[in-house]
Write a protein that holds these residues in place. Structure first.
Motif, short mmCIF file in Angstrom:
data_model
loop_
_atom_site.label_atom_id
_atom_site.label_comp_id
_atom_site.label_asym_id
_atom_site.label_seq_id
_atom_site.Cartn_x
_atom_site.Cartn_y
_atom_site.Cartn_z
N GLY A 125 -28.66 7.93 91.59
CA GLY A 125 -27.34 7.38 91.34
C GLY A 125 -27.37 5.88 91.17
N GLY A 126 -26.18 5.24 91.24
CA GLY A 126 -26.10 3.80 91.12
C GLY A 126 -25.26 3.34 89.94
N PHE A 127 -25.34 2.05 89.67
CA PHE A 127 -24.55 1.40 88.61
C PHE A 127 -25.46 0.79 87.56
N GLU A 128 -25.03 0.87 86.30
CA GLU A 128 -25.74 0.19 85.22
C GLU A 128 -24.75 -0.20 84.12
N SER A 129 -25.14 -1.13 83.28
CA SER A 129 -24.27 -1.58 82.19
C SER A 129 -25.07 -1.65 80.90
N PHE A 130 -24.34 -1.56 79.76
CA PHE A 130 -24.99 -1.54 78.46
C PHE A 130 -24.34 -2.51 77.48
N ARG A 131 -25.17 -3.15 76.69
CA ARG A 131 -24.75 -3.92 75.53
C ARG A 131 -25.43 -3.31 74.32
N TYR A 132 -25.08 -3.76 73.14
CA TYR A 132 -25.72 -3.27 71.92
C TYR A 132 -27.15 -3.81 71.83
N THR A 133 -28.01 -3.08 71.11
CA THR A 133 -29.42 -3.47 71.01
C THR A 133 -29.60 -4.83 70.32
N SER A 134 -28.68 -5.16 69.41
CA SER A 134 -28.73 -6.47 68.75
C SER A 134 -27.50 -7.27 69.14
N ALA A 135 -27.22 -7.31 70.42
CA ALA A 135 -25.99 -7.93 70.92
C ALA A 135 -25.98 -9.44 70.70
N GLN B 1 -25.02 -13.37 71.73
CA GLN B 1 -25.19 -14.11 72.99
C GLN B 1 -23.96 -13.98 73.88
N ASN B 2 -22.79 -13.90 73.25
CA ASN B 2 -21.56 -13.75 74.04
C ASN B 2 -21.50 -12.38 74.73
N PRO C 221 -17.25 -9.56 71.83
CA PRO C 221 -18.22 -9.28 72.89
C PRO C 221 -17.84 -7.98 73.60
N ALA C 222 -18.81 -7.07 73.74
CA ALA C 222 -18.50 -5.74 74.25
C ALA C 222 -19.57 -5.26 75.21
N VAL C 223 -19.10 -4.59 76.27
CA VAL C 223 -20.00 -4.04 77.29
C VAL C 223 -19.48 -2.67 77.71
N LEU C 224 -20.39 -1.75 77.97
CA LEU C 224 -20.04 -0.44 78.50
C LEU C 224 -20.60 -0.34 79.91
N THR C 225 -19.75 0.02 80.88
CA THR C 225 -20.20 0.12 82.27
C THR C 225 -20.28 1.59 82.69
N GLU C 226 -21.32 1.92 83.43
CA GLU C 226 -21.52 3.27 83.97
C GLU C 226 -21.40 3.18 85.49
N ASN C 227 -20.24 3.59 85.98
CA ASN C 227 -19.87 3.35 87.38
C ASN C 227 -20.16 4.56 88.27
N LEU C 228 -21.38 4.60 88.77
CA LEU C 228 -21.85 5.67 89.65
C LEU C 228 -22.00 7.00 88.92
#
Length: 244
Positions: A87-97, A99-100, A137-144
């Motif tokens: 389990g746990g937490f992780e976050s994702f950005r695009y592969t060619s994200a 700087q923002n 600027p975009a981020v996807l969070t995976e919360n547990l």
């Protein structure tokens, strides 16, 4: 006015991950609504827009199209994880994200982990639609993890949901440099009493001293001057003389 786009993952016919008596779509909606409420209540000059505010299904392309059309300054897509493990937490950005986007991910990830205090699975990059097709600027969070019993138990706790919400709010506010709204001090409400009516606790005494002539019975609720005290003392002395 900063515009923040919050995307509650899944919804409607798409429940997302389902396990341990909970559905991902319900958690993501609850967190998204909480982020909107808390950000707008706490900070100045910010508007939070939602992909969905109810349990409805939206295609991925519709979500990013709406966020782009709105001219949002940032986009955060809220999810819960599945796949077992610890389990746990992780976050994702695009592969060619940009700087923002990288900066947004770093700020968000740090803030959420500080509130959540669970296993840190790291800041990752992946070719995900929500972070790829968003122009801001975009981020996807995976919360547990829904399918990890320990994580699922935590997701059922209001304090944990609050921690997830607070982490997102703090991260977004820090990234955008939002200014907190001034704290409003609650002023005590002062009720104006009727000066012509004695207080409940003084009714009996007021009647007694009025009947004996120490007071004329008018305006029991007003302050008394030294002159009036003198008159009362004079009447009291005469009363004592009469009794003596």
């Amino acid at each position: 006015m900063f515009k923040v786009w919050i995307d509650a993952g899944h919804g409607g016919k798409d429940p997302g991950a389902v396990a341990n008596g909970i559905q991902e779509k319900d958690i993501t909606l609850k967190v998204s609504l909480g982020i909107k409420e808390r950000l707008e209540e706490t900070y100045e000059n910010v508007q939070v827009l939602l992909s969905r505010s109810t349990d409805v299904f939206l295609e991925l392309r519709d979500r990013t199209a709406k966020a782009n059309a709105a001219g949002a300054d940032v986009m955060v897509s809220i999810h819960c994880n599945a796949g077992g493990g610890k389990g746990g937490f992780e976050s994702f950005r695009y592969t060619s994200a940009s700087q923002n986007s990288i900066k947004l991910q770093e700020t968000l990830h740090k803030a959420i982990m500080s509130k959540l205090g669970r296993i840190d699975r790291g800041q990752k990059s992946k070719n995900l639609h929500m972070v790829r097709e968003s122009k801001m600027p975009a981020v996807l969070t995976e919360n547990l993890f829904i399918d990890v019993a320990a994580d699922a138990d935590r997701l059922k706790q209001a304090t944990v949901i609050d921690a997830i919400i607070d982490g997102h709010v703090q991260g977004i506010a820090t990234y955008l440099g939002l200014k907190s709204k001034p704290v409003k001090e609650d002023k005590p409400v002062t009720q104006q009493r009727d000066i012509n009516i004695p207080s409940k606790w003084a009714e009996e005494t007021w009647k007694e001293v009025t009947d004996k002539g120490f007071f004329d019975g008018s305006r029991p609720g007003v302050p008394i001057t030294r002159e009036e005290v003198g008159i009362v003392v004079s009447r009291l002395l005469k009363y004592i003389d009469l009794k003596g």
